[in-house]
Design a protein around this motif. Structure first.
Motif, PDB file in Angstrom:
ATOM      1  N   PHE A 270       0.801  -1.216   0.000  1.00 55.67           N
ATOM      2  CA  PHE A 270       0.000   0.000   0.000  1.00 55.67           C
ATOM      3  C   PHE A 270       0.838   1.273   0.000  1.00 55.67           C
ATOM      4  N   GLY A 271       2.163   1.161   0.060  1.00 55.74           N
ATOM      5  CA  GLY A 271       3.012   2.346   0.026  1.00 55.74           C
ATOM      6  C   GLY A 271       2.789   3.138  -1.254  1.00 55.74           C
ATOM      7  N   LYS A 272       2.831   4.467  -1.160  1.00 54.29           N
ATOM      8  CA  LYS A 272       2.484   5.304  -2.306  1.00 54.29           C
ATOM      9  C   LYS A 272       3.587   5.350  -3.345  1.00 54.29           C
ATOM     10  N   LYS A 273       4.859   5.325  -2.877  1.00 54.97           N
ATOM     11  CA  LYS A 273       5.959   5.518  -3.810  1.00 54.97           C
ATOM     12  C   LYS A 273       6.841   4.280  -3.902  1.00 54.97           C
ATOM     13  N   SER A 274       7.366   4.049  -5.115  1.00 52.34           N
ATOM     14  CA  SER A 274       8.417   3.065  -5.295  1.00 52.34           C
ATOM     15  C   SER A 274       9.736   3.789  -5.068  1.00 52.34           C
ATOM     16  N   SER A 275      10.596   3.246  -4.201  1.00 51.73           N
ATOM     17  CA  SER A 275      11.841   3.931  -3.900  1.00 51.73           C
ATOM     18  C   SER A 275      12.926   2.925  -3.551  1.00 51.73           C
ATOM     19  N   GLU A 286      19.954   7.847   1.576  1.00 47.73           N
ATOM     20  CA  GLU A 286      18.842   8.649   1.091  1.00 47.73           C
ATOM     21  C   GLU A 286      17.895   7.756   0.305  1.00 47.73           C
ATOM     22  N   ARG A 287      16.622   8.176   0.262  1.00 52.08           N
ATOM     23  CA  ARG A 287      15.609   7.455  -0.505  1.00 52.08           C
ATOM     24  C   ARG A 287      15.420   8.139  -1.845  1.00 52.08           C
ATOM     25  N   GLU A 288      15.474   7.387  -2.908  1.00 51.39           N
ATOM     26  CA  GLU A 288      15.243   7.921  -4.240  1.00 51.39           C
ATOM     27  C   GLU A 288      14.002   7.277  -4.836  1.00 51.39           C
ATOM     28  N   ASP A 289      13.108   8.117  -5.374  1.00 49.67           N
ATOM     29  CA  ASP A 289      11.911   7.608  -6.014  1.00 49.67           C
ATOM     30  C   ASP A 289      12.267   6.898  -7.304  1.00 49.67           C
ATOM     31  N   VAL A 290      11.534   5.839  -7.595  1.00 52.44           N
ATOM     32  CA  VAL A 290      11.798   5.034  -8.784  1.00 52.44           C
ATOM     33  C   VAL A 290      10.595   5.081  -9.714  1.00 52.44           C
ATOM     34  N   SER A 291      10.837   5.446 -10.950  1.00 54.41           N
ATOM     35  CA  SER A 291       9.812   5.343 -11.985  1.00 54.41           C
ATOM     36  C   SER A 291      10.178   4.158 -12.871  1.00 54.41           C
ATOM     37  N   TYR A 292       9.217   3.290 -13.123  1.00 52.80           N
ATOM     38  CA  TYR A 292       9.471   2.107 -13.947  1.00 52.80           C
ATOM     39  C   TYR A 292       9.030   2.415 -15.376  1.00 52.80           C
ATOM     40  N   SER A 293      10.001   2.638 -16.238  1.00 57.52           N
ATOM     41  CA  SER A 293       9.702   2.913 -17.645  1.00 57.52           C
ATOM     42  C   SER A 293       9.728   1.597 -18.400  1.00 57.52           C
ATOM     43  N   ARG A 294       8.566   1.003 -18.565  1.00 55.09           N
ATOM     44  CA  ARG A 294       8.458  -0.298 -19.216  1.00 55.09           C
ATOM     45  C   ARG A 294       7.596  -0.186 -20.466  1.00 55.09           C
ATOM     46  N   PRO A 295       7.979  -0.895 -21.526  1.00 56.55           N
ATOM     47  CA  PRO A 295       7.207  -0.812 -22.773  1.00 56.55           C
ATOM     48  C   PRO A 295       5.791  -1.356 -22.652  1.00 56.55           C
ATOM     49  N   THR A 301       5.182   6.275 -13.802  1.00 60.14           N
ATOM     50  CA  THR A 301       4.865   6.951 -12.543  1.00 60.14           C
ATOM     51  C   THR A 301       5.681   6.342 -11.413  1.00 60.14           C
ATOM     52  N   THR A 302       5.839   7.106 -10.331  1.00 60.91           N
ATOM     53  CA  THR A 302       6.498   6.574  -9.136  1.00 60.91           C
ATOM     54  C   THR A 302       5.488   5.968  -8.172  1.00 60.91           C
ATOM     55  N   LYS A 304       3.603   3.377  -6.551  1.00 60.33           N
ATOM     56  CA  LYS A 304       3.784   1.927  -6.491  1.00 60.33           C
ATOM     57  C   LYS A 304       2.477   1.180  -6.743  1.00 60.33           C
ATOM     58  N   GLN A 305       1.386   1.698  -6.200  1.00 56.39           N
ATOM     59  CA  GLN A 305       0.104   1.008  -6.335  1.00 56.39           C
ATOM     60  C   GLN A 305      -0.351   0.979  -7.792  1.00 56.39           C
ATOM     61  N   LEU A 306      -0.215   2.111  -8.488  1.00 56.22           N
ATOM     62  CA  LEU A 306      -0.594   2.163  -9.898  1.00 56.22           C
ATOM     63  C   LEU A 306       0.348   1.326 -10.751  1.00 56.22           C
ATOM     64  N   ASN A 307       1.624   1.263 -10.364  1.00 60.26           N
ATOM     65  CA  ASN A 307       2.569   0.423 -11.101  1.00 60.26           C
ATOM     66  C   ASN A 307       2.222  -1.057 -10.953  1.00 60.26           C
ATOM     67  N   PHE A 308       1.814  -1.464  -9.757  1.00 63.51           N
ATOM     68  CA  PHE A 308       1.428  -2.863  -9.572  1.00 63.51           C
ATOM     69  C   PHE A 308       0.181  -3.202 -10.374  1.00 63.51           C
ATOM     70  N   LEU A 309      -0.765  -2.263 -10.449  1.00 63.29           N
ATOM     71  CA  LEU A 309      -1.962  -2.514 -11.242  1.00 63.29           C
ATOM     72  C   LEU A 309      -1.595  -2.697 -12.717  1.00 63.29           C
TER      73      LEU A 309
END
Length: 507
Positions: A270-275, A286-295, A301-302, A304-309
């Motif tokens: 349920f965490g909001k950000k991937s980091s 330090e924590r760095e936000d991760v955006s998953y750029s996948r084809p 987006t960073t 996490k919940q939307l990335n899992f969906l």
């Protein structure tokens, strides 16, 4: 003694040592982890000494002996135990997942000896069947309620899991994947459902695939949680000690799926950000936000919940189906959230939404839902979603983890209303109603956070709801509101970054 009484005896005996180790600085979930190591070693010893059918568990190489551990004490025991953990963690099998990066958290050799000789050593573990597995599952549930350890984030309420599996109806031909498997509850429930409904009718190959773990696959980022899931499945007869790992320890979002699932069951973090945590030149973390750029992703987006969906949508085979727990913000968040909802409604058959009440998850402040959708072949000319049926199990329901926990019977009406055998036979009711595709698109930002019932608690002060439950619900609502405000702030910050990047590119 009945199975229920024996189960209670076993769980109480195992849990009795938790308080002792807590005083020594070992958290509840760490205690279950430490038990996992010793349980496996004892079970392996029993199997290798079975007079009628001895079975070699440990591969050639690691010199492992339960008897040697049981006869050592003091520093010699501590040194030998750590050596065993280290050697077994090198194996590229389920055995390696259980012992991967294993550390002895029991710093008092006398306590370790007591666990080995008086707790684990006095029981027979390899012939207990489901009893031992159920005892382990009960320990996981108890440890999940230890709020301070944060273990609850890896544990989905079992009544909810069972209801989701019941309406999804897994079959022996399925490949069932949970990309955020936690302690393995969804996978275990799916296996139990298949055994219960198809046990006598399965072919030898299907039964072998089920018991070896070929029909279920999990992905888990946290090493210690992956070992708990592997052990949980192993104690229930799923997975081979020296077989291919049932649980893959990695970041599920890091790449395009190589295998497609016919059934996805999941409760992503349920965490909001991937980091990730990085260390700078001066040694500061330090924590760095991760955006998953996948084809295969619709948006970058960073969140996490939307990335899992998006990942789950990509993970599904054509004809596959999914049941996924999602927090409220996935249903209403604008920007990339709206884009994902539009694509999902158009390209998938998003047929059911179960609105869940607060107070059922070990992790507090959670307002969640279960989204059910099927993947279809490409059909650009016409959207696949025709109707979204929403079952409101939230309004008027009051649960707490201890005084009034969620039970199986609470979801019986949802299971009946779902009409899994033939969804065309669904009927509308007070809690279950449908919304057409065009009606959904007409909502502001394609908001799927839909409600139509009035909470009786808001209409009458004398409704019989205990004050402690009302107080707990207020706390849950405040936590959920803060989480939603944080999600909005994150979205605004992401837009600002994108705007700044665009301005720099135009210069």
């Amino acid at each position: 003694m009945s199975n229920h009484a024996e189960l209670r005896r076993l769980v109480d005996k195992l849990w009795s040592y938790c308080d002792v180790l807590r005083d020594a600085g070992v958290a509840a979930i760490e205690y279950v982890e430490q038990l996992s190591f010793l349980l496996f070693l004892k079970m392996a010893d029993e199997r290798e000494k079975n007079p009628s059918n001895p079975k070699k568990v440990f591969p050639p190489g690691p010199d492992v002996s339960w008897d040697r551990l049981a006869n050592l004490s003091g520093d010699a025991l501590e040194v030998e135990y750590q050596r065993v953990l280290r050697e077994l963690g090198k194996e590229p099998t389920n055995l390696g997942v259980i012992f991967r990066k294993a550390q002895n958290r029991i710093q008092e050799p006398a306590l370790l000896r007591k666990l080995i000789r008086d707790l684990i050593g006095t029981e027979t573990w390899s012939v207990g069947g489901d009893l031992n597995g159920d005892a382990y599952e009960a320990l996981l549930q108890r440890s999940a309620s230890d709020v301070k350890s944060g273990a609850g984030q890896y544990f989905t309420p079992r009544p909810l899991i069972h209801a989701m599996v019941e309406v999804m109806r897994p079959v022996p031909a399925d490949l069932i994947i949970d990309p955020a498997c936690g302690t393995g509850g969804f996978l275990l429930s799916a296996v139990e459902y298949i055994e219960r409904h198809f046990g006598t009718g399965m072919t030898p190959d299907q039964r072998e695939n089920l018991s070896s773990g070929q029909l279920v696959r999990g992905v888990e980022l946290v090493v210690s949680t992956a070992r708990l899931a592997t052990m949980n499945l192993f104690l229930h007869g799923v997975g081979r000690e020296n077989g291919e790992p049932v649980i893959d320890v990695r970041d599920a979002l890091s790449g395009v799926p190589s295998t497609r699932a016919t059934l996805v069951l999941a409760n992503p973090p349920f965490g909001k950000k991937s980091s990730i945590t990085v260390t700078d030149d001066e040694g500061r973390a330090e924590r760095e936000d991760v955006s998953y750029s996948r084809p295969d992703f619709w948006v970058t987006t960073t969140n996490k919940q939307l990335n899992f969906l998006q990942h789950i949508a990509s993970l599904m085979a054509v004809g596959g189906r999914a049941a996924v727990v999602v927090p409220d913000n996935v249903l209403f968040e604008g920007g990339v959230g709206e884009t994902i909802r539009r694509r999902l409604l158009k390209e998938y058959d998003v047929h059911t939404l179960l609105r869940l009440p607060t107070g059922i998850f070990c992790a507090g402040g959670v307002k969640a839902n279960v989204l059910f959708f099927d993947r279809k072949r490409a059909r650009p000319e016409k959207p696949w979603t025709e109707k979204l049926w929403v079952y409101d199990f939230r309004v008027g329901e009051h649960f707490t983890m201890k005084q009034n926990p969620l039970r199986e019977e609470h979801l019986a009406d949802f299971i009946a209303s779902f009409a899994a055998e033939d969804r065309a036979q669904r009927e509308e009711s007070e809690r279950f109603t449908s919304f057409g595709y065009e009606e959904l698109l007409a909502r502001d930002k394609v908001n799927l956070d839909i409600t139509w019932l009035k909470d009786p608690a808001l209409e009458s002060a004398d409704d019989g709801v205990p004050p402690e439950i009302i107080a707990q619900e207020i706390v849950e609502d405040l936590r959920a509101a803060l989480a939603e405000f944080a999600a909005v702030a994150d979205a605004l910050a992401a837009r600002a970054v994108e705007r700044n990047d665009a301005e720099r590119d135009s210069v």
